[in-house]
Design a protein around this motif. Structure first.
Motif, PDB file in Angstrom:
ATOM      1  N   TYR A  19     101.685 -17.730  -5.635  1.00 54.48           N
ATOM      2  CA  TYR A  19     101.781 -18.766  -6.659  1.00 54.48           C
ATOM      3  C   TYR A  19     100.375 -19.209  -7.025  1.00 54.48           C
ATOM      4  O   TYR A  19      99.586 -19.567  -6.140  1.00 54.48           O
ATOM      5  CB  TYR A  19     102.570 -19.963  -6.125  1.00 54.48           C
ATOM      6  N   ARG A  24     110.144 -23.467  -8.275  1.00 52.47           N
ATOM      7  CA  ARG A  24     110.827 -22.993  -9.488  1.00 52.47           C
ATOM      8  C   ARG A  24     110.590 -23.959 -10.653  1.00 52.47           C
ATOM      9  O   ARG A  24     110.316 -23.538 -11.769  1.00 52.47           O
ATOM     10  CB  ARG A  24     112.329 -22.829  -9.203  1.00 52.47           C
ATOM     11  N   THR A  25     110.671 -25.269 -10.392  1.00 53.11           N
ATOM     12  CA  THR A  25     110.427 -26.269 -11.437  1.00 53.11           C
ATOM     13  C   THR A  25     109.005 -26.156 -11.971  1.00 53.11           C
ATOM     14  O   THR A  25     108.779 -26.222 -13.188  1.00 53.11           O
ATOM     15  CB  THR A  25     110.676 -27.698 -10.893  1.00 53.11           C
ATOM     16  N   ILE A  70     107.087 -23.505 -11.912  1.00 52.74           N
ATOM     17  CA  ILE A  70     106.978 -22.247 -12.663  1.00 52.74           C
ATOM     18  C   ILE A  70     107.630 -22.405 -14.035  1.00 52.74           C
ATOM     19  O   ILE A  70     107.043 -22.060 -15.066  1.00 52.74           O
ATOM     20  CB  ILE A  70     107.618 -21.080 -11.874  1.00 52.74           C
ATOM     21  N   ASP A  71     108.835 -22.968 -14.050  1.00 52.50           N
ATOM     22  CA  ASP A  71     109.542 -23.165 -15.316  1.00 52.50           C
ATOM     23  C   ASP A  71     108.770 -24.079 -16.261  1.00 52.50           C
ATOM     24  O   ASP A  71     108.830 -23.921 -17.477  1.00 52.50           O
ATOM     25  CB  ASP A  71     110.946 -23.735 -15.077  1.00 52.50           C
ATOM     26  N   SER A 122     106.187 -31.973  -5.654  1.00 51.49           N
ATOM     27  CA  SER A 122     105.535 -31.126  -6.654  1.00 51.49           C
ATOM     28  C   SER A 122     104.048 -31.436  -6.756  1.00 51.49           C
ATOM     29  O   SER A 122     103.225 -30.521  -6.849  1.00 51.49           O
ATOM     30  CB  SER A 122     106.216 -31.301  -8.016  1.00 51.49           C
ATOM     31  N   GLU A 133     102.407 -19.940 -11.813  1.00 53.80           N
ATOM     32  CA  GLU A 133     102.986 -18.642 -12.138  1.00 53.80           C
ATOM     33  C   GLU A 133     102.932 -17.786 -10.879  1.00 53.80           C
ATOM     34  O   GLU A 133     102.164 -18.068  -9.965  1.00 53.80           O
ATOM     35  CB  GLU A 133     102.246 -17.965 -13.292  1.00 53.80           C
ATOM     36  N   THR A 134     103.772 -16.776 -10.838  1.00 52.56           N
ATOM     37  CA  THR A 134     103.728 -15.862  -9.708  1.00 52.56           C
ATOM     38  C   THR A 134     102.953 -14.620 -10.114  1.00 52.56           C
ATOM     39  O   THR A 134     103.017 -14.170 -11.258  1.00 52.56           O
ATOM     40  CB  THR A 134     105.144 -15.462  -9.232  1.00 52.56           C
ATOM     41  N   THR A 179     111.556 -24.235  -2.457  1.00 51.58           N
ATOM     42  CA  THR A 179     111.981 -23.228  -3.432  1.00 51.58           C
ATOM     43  C   THR A 179     112.301 -23.878  -4.774  1.00 51.58           C
ATOM     44  O   THR A 179     111.859 -23.406  -5.823  1.00 51.58           O
ATOM     45  CB  THR A 179     113.208 -22.456  -2.907  1.00 51.58           C
ATOM     46  N   ALA A 180     113.043 -24.977  -4.734  1.00 46.86           N
ATOM     47  CA  ALA A 180     113.408 -25.672  -5.974  1.00 46.86           C
ATOM     48  C   ALA A 180     112.181 -26.239  -6.684  1.00 46.86           C
ATOM     49  O   ALA A 180     112.065 -26.127  -7.917  1.00 46.86           O
ATOM     50  CB  ALA A 180     114.406 -26.783  -5.672  1.00 46.86           C
ATOM     51  N   ARG A 181     111.248 -26.810  -5.939  1.00 49.21           N
ATOM     52  CA  ARG A 181     110.061 -27.408  -6.568  1.00 49.21           C
ATOM     53  C   ARG A 181     109.152 -26.330  -7.140  1.00 49.21           C
ATOM     54  O   ARG A 181     108.586 -26.486  -8.216  1.00 49.21           O
ATOM     55  CB  ARG A 181     109.292 -28.272  -5.572  1.00 49.21           C
TER      56      ARG A 181
END
Length: 152
Positions: A81, A59-60, A62-63, A26, A68-69, A55-57
């Motif tokens: 991103y 998403r983390t 962003i969450d 990250s 942000e996308t 993909t997982a990182r």
């Protein structure tokens, strides 16, 4: 698989920050975002990380409000991103890690990437920590007031 310990409710800002960032991938994604990467493929090529991990990182991040996308800048169907204000606030952290790495993991004269001032091409001054009154501080000059303890 071992369940990851979460620190989102910790009273320590360092623990909550580490929890929000997640891991080294990250931080490297954030580094690459500062360097101009915006698309999944750019991050993947730069880092060499497996797509499922990336993909997982992403998403983390962003969450957590770090990335942000947005619609692709070229008008294509893809998205990009970008760092949020919260993500851009990580700049001093990335600079500090870079400077720490330069000072402790490279031999004198060993080539490495350099972060320079865009205006004049010169290296950045080493980051330092200062008190509210302008005094330079070292670790021995600070203390942590734990939650529930009396102010010192």
């Amino acid at each position: 698989m071992v369940k990851r310990t979460r620190f989102e409710d910790s009273d320590c800002p360092v623990a909550r920050s580490v929890d929000a960032i997640g891991d080294w991938w990250s931080l490297l994604i954030v580094r690459d975002a500062f360097d101009g990467s915006r698309r999944f493929g750019e991050f993947q090529r730069s880092l060499g990380v497996a797509k499922n991990i990336l993909t997982a990182r992403l998403r983390t991040l962003i969450d957590g409000g770090v990335l942000e996308t947005v619609a692709a800048s070229d008008g294509s169907a893809y998205h990009e991103y970008v760092l949020t204000p919260k993500g851009r606030a990580l700049f001093p952290v990335i600079v500090a890690l870079r400077q720490w790495g330069e000072g402790h993991f490279f031999a004198t004269g060993e080539p490495h990437s350099e972060l320079v001032d865009r205006r004049d091409g010169r290296r950045l001054r080493a980051l330092e920590v200062y008190a509210d009154d302008g005094r330079r501080l070292d670790p021995g000059d600070t203390t942590v007031n734990k939650v529930g303890s009396a102010a010192v």
